[in-house]
Design an enzyme around this catalytic site. Sequence first.
Site, PDB file in Angstrom:
ATOM      1  CE  LYS A 262     -14.001  -3.730  -0.441  1.00 26.22           C
ATOM      2  NZ  LYS A 262     -14.508  -3.465   0.906  1.00 26.22           N
TER       3      LYS A 262
ATOM      4  CE  LYS B 148      -9.726 -11.923  -2.519  1.00 29.06           C
ATOM      5  NZ  LYS B 148      -9.148 -11.918  -1.178  1.00 29.06           N
TER       6      LYS B 148
ATOM      7  CE  LYS C 167      -4.129  -1.859   2.306  1.00 26.63           C
ATOM      8  NZ  LYS C 167      -4.867  -1.869   3.584  1.00 26.63           N
TER       9      LYS C 167
END
Length: 347
Positions: free
Chosen positions: A214, A211, A130
């Site tokens: 969102k 995967k 991140k």
Amino acid sequence: MTPSDAPPIGAVPPRGPRPRVFSGMQPTSDLHLGNYLGALRQWVAGQHERDNVFCVVDLHALTIPEAIDPAHLRARSRSVAAMYLASGLDPEASTVFVQSHVPEHTECAWLLNCVTPLGWLQRMTQFKAKTDGRESIGTGLLDYPVLQAADILLYDTDEVPVGEDQVQHIELTRDIAVRFHHLFGEVFVLPKAVVPKSGARIMGLDEPTVKMSKSIADERPGHAVRLLDPPDAIRKAIMSAVTDSERETRFEQASPGVRNLLTIWQVLDGRPMAELEAEVDGKGYGALKKAVVAVVVDALAPIQARYAELQADPAELDALLARGAERARGTAAATLARVKAAVGVGA
Ligand code: TRP
């Protein structure tokens, strides 16, 4: 005060026969089919055999402040909670609540911070991913897993159902608890991660090697089916899913995109894979996709209807969430009292 005058540290209370389960999702954007099949649906399936606590982790969403919209965060937290309930979580059997409604989470996180070596947090794969390429990194992002540890430990959690990407955070939670025990005495139950079987890992429709996510779904319309998508949008996303130029519908031989479609179909349909393979054998991917559209539209219709009811009656949702937070607080406050007694703070 000599050690013998110190107040006794409350032991972990007697456990019920059913394992305690805790999990949560961030209200960062609309939930999609991967969230439903990989998590929500499994939470619902196990809810009567287990003692469940399911949280909407809004405080975690603040760790990337650039990505949140304060005007919408509260509404989105309610919406995700409504989606938990609409998906079939029974508020009698499961405790459903919003993290920030239970202040014990942040208080416990502080107490855990003080026993967590900085190096443990700097090593987290998600933290590294991140922060990669970012100029400014908030302390909250580094501390994210400690808040997650507080979430889990406050409820005397036995099992944490999560995706593979969260296993490291659950292991860290155990490490923090063990370290706390060495320093201050035993107050926590040690949790373990429970990763659902493969079938539940749903991949992006436009990129079946990653995967379903969102954040990608926010950028690329063909990536996901959102749980609130109307039938037309569901059809469009699935009919344009990436496959290949063959006609191979046997799961073992199929390409990733076709496997993903077969998986979605099988999980929602419930029949054995061989039966589904036979049904579309030789008919090409159009037939497979139509079958997937049908089963997804059918599965989402009742969820969307229940969601609409909850949205139409904000007072009902408020009452459910207030009750959920109150129930959650019962357990969280008892655990926090043990933690505070162990470290010597609090009245
Ligand atoms: N980090 C989790 C995720 O992104 C969300 C989360 C926060 C969580 N607290 C939790 C999951 C506690 C399980 C248990 O998926």
